[in-house]
Design a protein around this motif. Structure first.
Motif, mmCIF file in Angstrom:
data_model
loop_
_atom_site.group_PDB
_atom_site.id
_atom_site.type_symbol
_atom_site.label_atom_id
_atom_site.label_comp_id
_atom_site.label_asym_id
_atom_site.label_seq_id
_atom_site.Cartn_x
_atom_site.Cartn_y
_atom_site.Cartn_z
ATOM 1 N N CYS A 1 -2.235 5.259 6.545
ATOM 2 C CA CYS A 1 -3.549 5.476 7.393
ATOM 3 C C CYS A 1 -2.903 4.986 8.780
ATOM 4 C CB CYS A 1 -4.649 4.805 7.100
ATOM 5 S SG CYS A 1 -5.124 4.933 5.431
ATOM 6 N N HIS B 1 -0.557 4.455 0.754
ATOM 7 C CA HIS B 1 -0.993 5.139 1.730
ATOM 8 C C HIS B 1 -0.635 4.667 3.162
ATOM 9 C CE1 HIS B 1 -3.780 6.583 -1.202
ATOM 10 N NE2 HIS B 1 -3.952 5.408 -1.498
ATOM 11 N N CYS C 1 0.726 -1.326 0.071
ATOM 12 C CA CYS C 1 -0.038 0.021 0.040
ATOM 13 C C CYS C 1 0.894 1.139 0.142
ATOM 14 C CB CYS C 1 -0.919 -0.191 1.218
ATOM 15 S SG CYS C 1 -2.045 1.190 0.877
ATOM 16 N N ARG D 1 -5.708 10.531 6.658
ATOM 17 C CA ARG D 1 -6.491 10.646 5.435
ATOM 18 C C ARG D 1 -6.912 11.954 5.482
ATOM 19 N NH1 ARG D 1 -8.369 5.113 4.325
ATOM 20 N NH2 ARG D 1 -10.055 5.809 2.946
ATOM 21 N N GLN E 1 -4.720 -3.002 -2.721
ATOM 22 C CA GLN E 1 -4.928 -2.126 -1.552
ATOM 23 C C GLN E 1 -5.625 -0.799 -2.113
ATOM 24 O OE1 GLN E 1 -5.136 -3.494 1.393
ATOM 25 N NE2 GLN E 1 -4.047 -5.168 1.105
ATOM 26 N N PRO F 1 0.642 -1.777 5.454
ATOM 27 C CA PRO F 1 1.677 -1.197 5.040
ATOM 28 C C PRO F 1 3.063 -1.826 5.473
ATOM 29 C CG PRO F 1 0.434 0.704 5.148
ATOM 30 C CD PRO F 1 -0.397 -0.561 6.080
ATOM 31 N N TYR G 1 -4.143 4.010 11.613
ATOM 32 C CA TYR G 1 -4.539 2.739 12.314
ATOM 33 C C TYR G 1 -4.146 1.519 11.632
ATOM 34 C CZ TYR G 1 -7.884 3.340 8.377
ATOM 35 O OH TYR G 1 -8.334 3.434 7.204
ATOM 36 N N CYS G 2 -3.490 1.696 10.699
ATOM 37 C CA CYS G 2 -3.471 0.457 9.710
ATOM 38 C C CYS G 2 -2.079 -0.286 9.662
ATOM 39 C CB CYS G 2 -3.770 0.803 8.239
ATOM 40 S SG CYS G 2 -3.885 -0.566 7.093
#
Ligand code: SF4
Length: 427
Positions: free
Chosen positions: A143, A141, A139, A263, A183, A149, A145-146
């Protein structure tokens, strides 16, 4: 992995009970996924103790994320395979077959960097009528919380020629719906070398898929709101192969929360997404995902999210309660929302969405719509994506002709059953 195994002479067992080697391919991006991975690994290990199974292999994101730490935790597992090692699966399986094989751990250091094309002949687990076409790994991006990646690495596109070969092979074996996934498919090609002085992108890829021979449609899933271009929407409006369906995960609608989610660059696009896509593609079906209980989300923020969900009226919506993932920025933020509150808000979102869905669904009763038969007695409308949305249960005479899997039939919608429809095939 199944393709590599089959190509190397292994047969795929219909059920873990029948397998000599059990391969547990795992997910690990939120707690519930890890719990499922652990339960399946333990189930495989107990089959190894009591049944026919001789070896257990664990692959995928759980192995990638926790690597060596899993060795002690699961002494019954014979091999751990990281994401960049999946094409080694046949070697690993073979070495485990030989007597006295030592434990294998193949988790290459650092972030995953490879992309893979499945070996031919095309193999799929989706039942014949449809398939997924994964166009990129990782990915772009970040983010907050994620964990994806960090687990799966930077965004890397597969070569267009490889994708066209795979798509051709799938269509040749009867696939009628290609589900293009990554993604963020909108960013396809940003990392590829320039072709003839310019980078190719998702619209070039979709144009090339359009040009393939055969009777099939294309559905594109998961589009980051600010990366959806007018050209993509134009493709969806005009291409006879395009399924008019956009899955655009908005996550939230309160600007300060979107910024804290990293975001923030997508605030305007997020708030405008539903109106913009509907204006560009008449009749489009919209799906989204939202998250409740992100750190700092107040009751007022949540009310604003609910009001926006009522205004945007997505056809389909999934809600997740925030899960603080180790190694992510959001897990360390102040003002964490209690779990119970996040879950209560999630349920409230789903209650609101259920009534939106019901009124939308009831309005469809009596309509005659095309549907792809994906299993005996089960079809999907264009507005129903695989795995995440409901299905259309076919109402036919038990002794009458039954539509074949892979056939597209017209159905008259007769009833709404939960998130599914009942529909009768018509001439
Ligand atoms: S877009 Fe955001 S949420 Fe989706 S995989 Fe990438 S980092 Fe995670």
């Amino acid at each position: 992995m199944a393709g590599h195994l089959r190509k190397s002479g292994f047969a795929l067992a219909p059920h873990p009970d029948d397998a000599d080697i059990i391969l547990v391919n795992t997910c690990a991006f939120i707690e519930s996924a890890r719990e499922e991975a652990v339960a399946e690994i333990l189930r495989a290990c107990s089959l190894k103790e009591s049944g026919r199974c001789k070896a257990v292999i664990v692959s995928g994101c759980f192995a990638q994320r926790y690597g060596d730490a899993l060795k002690g935790q699961f002494p019954g597992v014979d091999a751990f395979l990281g994401i960049d090692a999946i094409d080694r699966i046949a070697d690993v399986a073979r070495s485990l077959q030989s007597a006295g094989a030592r434990r294998v751990v193949r988790i290459p250091r650092g972030s995953p960097r490879k992309v893979f094309s499945p070996p031919e002949p095309a193999l799929r687990f989706t039942g014949g009528a449809f398939a997924y076409l994964k166009i990129a790994e990782g990915c772009v991006h970040r983010c907050s919380y994620c964990a994806i990646p960090a687990i799966r690495g930077a965004f890397r596109s597969r070569r267009m020629a490889d994708l066209l070969d795979e798509a051709r092979a799938l269509v040749d074996t009867g696939v009628r719906e290609l589900n293009v996934i990554a993604q963020d498919p909108m960013l396809y090609g940003v990392d590829l070398d320039p072709v003839r002085g310019r980078r190719c992108g998702i619209v070039d890829l979709l144009g090339a898929l359009d040009a393939l021979e055969g009777d099939f449609r294309i559905r594109v899933l998961y589009s980051y709101p600010s990366e959806i271009t007018d050209a993509f929407l134009e493709w969806m409006r005009t291409s006879p192969r395009a399924i008019r369906y956009v899955d655009v995960p908005i996550q939230h609608t309160v600007p300060s929360i979107l910024k804290a989610m990293a975001r923030g660059g997508a605030v305007a696009a997020t708030l405008a997404a539903a109106d913009r896509i509907r204006a560009a593609v008449p009749g489009v079906t919209l799906r989204t995902t939202v998250m409740t209980g992100f750190p700092g989300e107040t009751e007022g923020d949540f009310k604003r999210l609910l009001a926006d969900i009522r205004r945007m009226r997505f056809d389909h919506l999934g809600a997740f309660a925030f899960s603080p993932e180790e190694g992510t920025v959001a897990a360390e933020l102040d003002r964490q929302v209690p779990r119970g509150t996040a879950e209560r808000r999630r349920q409230e979102v789903m209650r609101v969405q259920r009534s939106i869905w019901r009124s939308r669904a009831k309005a469809m009763v009596g309509e005659v719509l095309p549907a792809l038969v994906v299993a005996p007695g089960v079809a999907r409308l264009e507005s129903q994506a695989p795995d995440v949305d409901g299905v259309t249960l076919l109402v036919t005479q038990a002794d009458g002709p039954q539509p074949a899997v892979g056939e597209t039939v017209k159905v008259r919608i007769e009833a709404v059953k939960g998130y599914d429809f009942e529909g009768r095939p018509v001439k």
